[in-house]
Motif scaffolding. Structure first.
Motif, PDB file in Angstrom:
ATOM      1  N   PHE A  30      14.022  34.394  19.292  1.00  0.00           N
ATOM      2  CA  PHE A  30      12.961  34.050  20.217  1.00  0.00           C
ATOM      3  C   PHE A  30      11.583  33.900  19.357  1.00  0.00           C
ATOM      4  CE2 PHE A  30       9.858  34.537  23.378  1.00  0.00           C
ATOM      5  CZ  PHE A  30       9.864  33.318  24.324  1.00  0.00           C
TER       6      PHE A  30
ATOM      7  N   PHE B  34       2.459  39.101  25.108  1.00  0.00           N
ATOM      8  CA  PHE B  34       3.669  39.026  25.573  1.00  0.00           C
ATOM      9  C   PHE B  34       4.563  40.010  25.085  1.00  0.00           C
ATOM     10  CE2 PHE B  34       2.680  34.654  23.801  1.00  0.00           C
ATOM     11  CZ  PHE B  34       1.899  34.310  25.123  1.00  0.00           C
TER      12      PHE B  34
ATOM     13  N   GLY C 152       8.480  42.156  25.560  1.00  0.00           N
ATOM     14  CA  GLY C 152       9.939  41.787  25.713  1.00  0.00           C
ATOM     15  C   GLY C 152      10.759  42.781  26.395  1.00  0.00           C
TER      16      GLY C 152
ATOM     17  N   LEU D 185       5.031  32.004  30.040  1.00  0.00           N
ATOM     18  CA  LEU D 185       4.696  31.966  28.618  1.00  0.00           C
ATOM     19  C   LEU D 185       4.599  30.746  28.004  1.00  0.00           C
ATOM     20  CD1 LEU D 185       6.264  34.481  26.301  1.00  0.00           C
ATOM     21  CD2 LEU D 185       6.455  32.245  25.694  1.00  0.00           C
ATOM     22  N   CYS D 186       5.569  29.779  28.293  1.00  0.00           N
ATOM     23  CA  CYS D 186       5.567  28.376  27.700  1.00  0.00           C
ATOM     24  C   CYS D 186       4.273  27.570  27.991  1.00  0.00           C
ATOM     25  CB  CYS D 186       6.784  27.792  28.150  1.00  0.00           C
ATOM     26  SG  CYS D 186       7.002  26.048  27.288  1.00  0.00           S
TER      27      CYS D 186
ATOM     28  N   LYS E  13       9.406  32.928  31.559  1.00  0.00           N
ATOM     29  CA  LYS E  13       9.135  32.255  30.305  1.00  0.00           C
ATOM     30  C   LYS E  13       8.346  30.708  30.833  1.00  0.00           C
ATOM     31  CE  LYS E  13      13.281  33.909  27.557  1.00  0.00           C
ATOM     32  NZ  LYS E  13      14.447  33.595  27.143  1.00  0.00           N
TER      33      LYS E  13
ATOM     34  N   TYR F  58       8.862  37.791  27.947  1.00  0.00           N
ATOM     35  CA  TYR F  58       9.979  36.957  27.574  1.00  0.00           C
ATOM     36  C   TYR F  58      11.250  37.561  27.660  1.00  0.00           C
ATOM     37  CZ  TYR F  58       9.314  39.321  23.063  1.00  0.00           C
ATOM     38  OH  TYR F  58       9.433  40.446  21.847  1.00  0.00           O
TER      39      TYR F  58
ATOM     40  N   MET G 134      13.437  27.937  24.596  1.00  0.00           N
ATOM     41  CA  MET G 134      13.337  29.337  24.806  1.00  0.00           C
ATOM     42  C   MET G 134      14.337  29.899  25.943  1.00  0.00           C
ATOM     43  SD  MET G 134       9.210  29.340  25.843  1.00  0.00           S
ATOM     44  CE  MET G 134       7.912  28.766  24.595  1.00  0.00           C
TER      45      MET G 134
END
Length: 298
Positions: A40, A147, A149, A122-123, A119, A86, A18
């Protein structure tokens, strides 16, 4: 959740991949590398196959991704949200001691732009949901993973996702987002590490300051330049001290922190706000920073 070495290895590898995606968002659209964003989003489908075979996935706005996992005891029109972004801010390579998007592990830490903001969040969301789905888990309530961007540039995607929920008449019971951290010396008199969990959010306002005045060459400027006038206005805004406000959450924070305060005087101040607010207001105004921001419009 019990993680075996195989799970830990996968999570670390996914996270590194990522970070290696250079999802840098720019206010000027022409500077944004859309291929990195596509890279991504494609990566997510490969890293989390169970999630993507289970969830309904919607693309919302410019960069929004909404994953819906149906709950087993769902109350129609209700849901919970796990949220992160992200995109990342630019990284000047010369200012880094290593490649900003290297996405590797050194000294037991994943390195690179976006590890903290955000991230990592998010991960964590995706890995937790993926692993639990593989183990047969289903959420009790409809679960949405949302999410964006373009958070770093205050883009429209976040509000587009909100509008998406409104149009579908979905009430969000709670949202779990970035913000918390384990920090030291975050509160006057408290030396122990504190896990700060944000449960409130301040509003924000953007101002464009336009000043008109006399023109002139820098070698012979007018008595009052536009820049000088604008600076005075900014100074007034900085010096202006709005009235202090203590929300129930802030009061509870002060009360909790007073229990762990090494300074008896400060402990007394924060524990007895009904009596000491004027002193705390003066203290926060002098110190500024987080303490002032907790109780004032900034």
């Amino acid at each position: 959740m019990d993680l075996v070495e195989k799970d830990k290895k996968k999570i670390t590898e996914d996270f590194c991949k990522m970070i290696q995606c250079k999802t840098v968002s720019y206010i000027e659209p022409g500077l944004t590398d859309k291929k990195e964003f596509e890279k991504f989003t494609t990566l997510l489908t490969k890293c989390f196959p169970k999630l993507y075979s289970t969830a309904d996935v919607y693309k919302v706005g410019n960069t929004g991704l909404v994953h819906k996992i149906k709950g087993i005891n769902n109350i129609k029109g209700h849901g919970i949200v796990l949220m992160a972004h992200y995109d990342v801010v630019p990284a000047v390579k010369e200012e880094w001691s290593f490649e900003p998007f290297i996405g590797d592990v050194k000294h037991r830490r994943v390195r690179g732009r976006g590890t903290m903001d955000t991230k990592g969040t998010l991960c964590a969301c995706l890995e937790a949901v993926e692993l639990n789905l593989k183990n047969g888990w289903k959420p009790a309530q409809d679960l949405y993973l949302c999410f964006s961007g373009e958070e770093e540039i205050n883009g429209s995607t976040c509000s587009d996702i909100v509008d998406w929920f409104i149009k579908k008449n979905i009430t969000v019971d709670f949202v779990l987002d970035e913000g918390g951290a384990i920090v030291e010396n975050c509160f006057p008199g408290v030396s122990k590490p504190c896990a700060m969990v944000g449960t409130e959010e301040k509003g924000s306002t953007y101002l464009d300051l336009i000043v008109s005045g006399e023109t002139g060459h820098a070698s012979a400027p007018p008595k009052n330049s536009c820049l000088g006038f604008a600076s005075k206005i900014v100074n007034i805004l900085e010096e202006k001290s709005p009235k202090a406000q203590y929300t129930p959450t802030v009061k509870e924070l002060f009360k909790t922190m007073s229990k762990y305060n090494n300074n008896g005087f400060l402990s007394f101040l924060f524990k007895n706000l009904w009596l000491t607010k004027p002193v705390v207001n003066a203290l926060s105004k002098k110190m500024r920073g987080d303490l002032y921001a907790l109780t004032h419009t900034t």
